[in-house]
Motif scaffolding. Structure first.
Motif, short mmCIF file in Angstrom:
data_model
loop_
_atom_site.label_atom_id
_atom_site.label_comp_id
_atom_site.label_asym_id
_atom_site.label_seq_id
_atom_site.Cartn_x
_atom_site.Cartn_y
_atom_site.Cartn_z
N ASN A 286 0.87 -1.19 0.00
CA ASN A 286 0.00 0.00 0.00
C ASN A 286 0.90 1.23 0.00
OD1 ASN A 286 -2.66 -1.28 0.23
ND2 ASN A 286 -1.91 -1.98 2.22
N THR A 287 0.33 2.38 0.17
CA THR A 287 1.13 3.60 0.24
C THR A 287 2.06 3.51 1.45
OG1 THR A 287 -0.70 4.84 -0.73
CG2 THR A 287 1.04 6.11 0.36
N PRO A 288 3.36 3.51 1.20
CA PRO A 288 4.31 3.29 2.30
C PRO A 288 4.60 4.54 3.10
CG PRO A 288 5.50 3.51 0.26
CD PRO A 288 4.04 3.58 -0.09
N SER A 289 4.94 4.33 4.36
CA SER A 289 5.45 5.42 5.19
C SER A 289 6.88 5.71 4.74
CB SER A 289 5.44 5.01 6.66
OG SER A 289 6.40 3.98 6.88
N LYS A 290 7.41 6.78 5.26
CA LYS A 290 8.79 7.16 4.93
C LYS A 290 9.77 6.05 5.33
CE LYS A 290 12.08 10.89 5.76
NZ LYS A 290 12.33 12.16 6.45
N ASP A 291 9.56 5.44 6.50
CA ASP A 291 10.44 4.38 6.98
C ASP A 291 10.35 3.13 6.11
OD1 ASP A 291 11.30 5.98 9.06
OD2 ASP A 291 9.92 5.09 10.53
N VAL A 292 9.15 2.77 5.70
CA VAL A 292 8.97 1.60 4.84
C VAL A 292 9.61 1.86 3.48
CG1 VAL A 292 7.28 0.13 3.66
CG2 VAL A 292 6.94 0.74 6.06
N ARG A 293 9.41 3.04 2.92
CA ARG A 293 10.03 3.39 1.64
C ARG A 293 11.55 3.31 1.74
NH1 ARG A 293 9.40 2.32 -2.89
NH2 ARG A 293 7.21 2.75 -2.64
N ALA A 294 12.11 3.82 2.85
CA ALA A 294 13.57 3.77 3.04
C ALA A 294 14.06 2.32 3.12
CB ALA A 294 13.96 4.53 4.30
N LEU A 295 13.31 1.47 3.81
CA LEU A 295 13.66 0.06 3.91
C LEU A 295 13.64 -0.60 2.54
CD1 LEU A 295 14.17 -2.53 5.63
CD2 LEU A 295 11.68 -2.81 5.66
N ILE A 296 12.58 -0.36 1.77
CA ILE A 296 12.47 -0.93 0.42
C ILE A 296 13.64 -0.46 -0.44
CG2 ILE A 296 11.11 -0.86 -1.71
CD1 ILE A 296 8.58 -0.78 0.11
N ASN A 297 13.92 0.82 -0.42
CA ASN A 297 15.02 1.36 -1.24
C ASN A 297 16.36 0.75 -0.85
OD1 ASN A 297 13.27 2.97 -2.70
ND2 ASN A 297 13.65 4.79 -1.46
N ASP A 298 16.60 0.60 0.45
CA ASP A 298 17.86 0.04 0.93
C ASP A 298 18.02 -1.41 0.47
OD1 ASP A 298 20.29 0.03 2.58
OD2 ASP A 298 19.16 -1.31 3.89
N ILE A 299 17.01 -2.22 0.68
CA ILE A 299 17.07 -3.63 0.28
C ILE A 299 17.20 -3.75 -1.24
CG2 ILE A 299 15.81 -5.83 0.20
CD1 ILE A 299 16.91 -5.11 3.00
N ASN A 300 16.40 -2.98 -1.97
CA ASN A 300 16.44 -3.07 -3.44
C ASN A 300 17.77 -2.60 -4.01
OD1 ASN A 300 13.95 -4.26 -3.58
ND2 ASN A 300 12.86 -2.39 -4.15
N ASP A 301 18.37 -1.59 -3.41
CA ASP A 301 19.69 -1.14 -3.86
C ASP A 301 20.73 -2.25 -3.69
OD1 ASP A 301 18.66 1.35 -4.52
OD2 ASP A 301 19.49 2.37 -2.74
N LYS A 302 20.67 -2.95 -2.56
CA LYS A 302 21.61 -4.05 -2.31
C LYS A 302 21.35 -5.20 -3.28
CE LYS A 302 22.31 -2.84 2.49
NZ LYS A 302 21.91 -3.06 3.87
N ARG A 303 20.08 -5.50 -3.51
CA ARG A 303 19.75 -6.56 -4.46
C ARG A 303 20.24 -6.21 -5.86
NH1 ARG A 303 13.66 -8.83 -3.05
NH2 ARG A 303 14.15 -9.59 -0.95
N ARG A 304 19.97 -4.97 -6.29
CA ARG A 304 20.37 -4.55 -7.64
C ARG A 304 21.88 -4.69 -7.81
NH1 ARG A 304 18.02 -0.21 -7.38
NH2 ARG A 304 16.10 -0.89 -8.37
#
Length: 109
Positions: free
Chosen positions: A46-64
């Motif tokens: 759903n629409t993420p909070s700032k903390d959830v968005r930061a978590l997603i970005n961090d994990i996805n950057d590492k995966r990429r």
């Protein structure tokens, strides 16, 4: 043989991702805030909070970064690694957590 090698590398990636991520990733999955996508990346259910968005970005950057490393080491395109990683992530997703398949909305596994 080649697919086995890439599969093993992708499997190790998910173990490494779990080691890098703190418990908030597990919490976010348990709460239904994030899920695994067929693209090989996390997404916001759903629409993420700032903390959830930061978590997603961090994990996805590492995966990429890891997908790019695997692709370069095996002389294949990154998209192939992403697709294989997405397939494996969806297979490993716990029952009750969210997944998103191509051309589909979020669904509980």
């Amino acid at each position: 043989m080649f697919v086995k090698q890439v599969s093993m590398l992708v499997g190790l990636l998910f173990l490494a991702t779990a080691a890098f991520a703190d418990l908030s990733l597990d919490d976010a999955k348990q709460q239904g805030l994030v899920g695994e996508e067929a693209s090989g990346y996390l997404g916001a259910v759903n629409t993420p909070s700032k903390d959830v968005r930061a978590l997603i970005n961090d994990i996805n950057d590492k995966r990429r970064a890891e997908y790019e490393r695997i692709a370069g080491a095996n002389k294949i395109d990154v998209t192939s690694v992403e697709q294989l990683a997405g397939k494996k992530a969806i297979e490993k997703t716990q029952a009750g957590h969210y997944i998103r398949l191509p051309d589909s909305g979020w669904q509980r596994k």
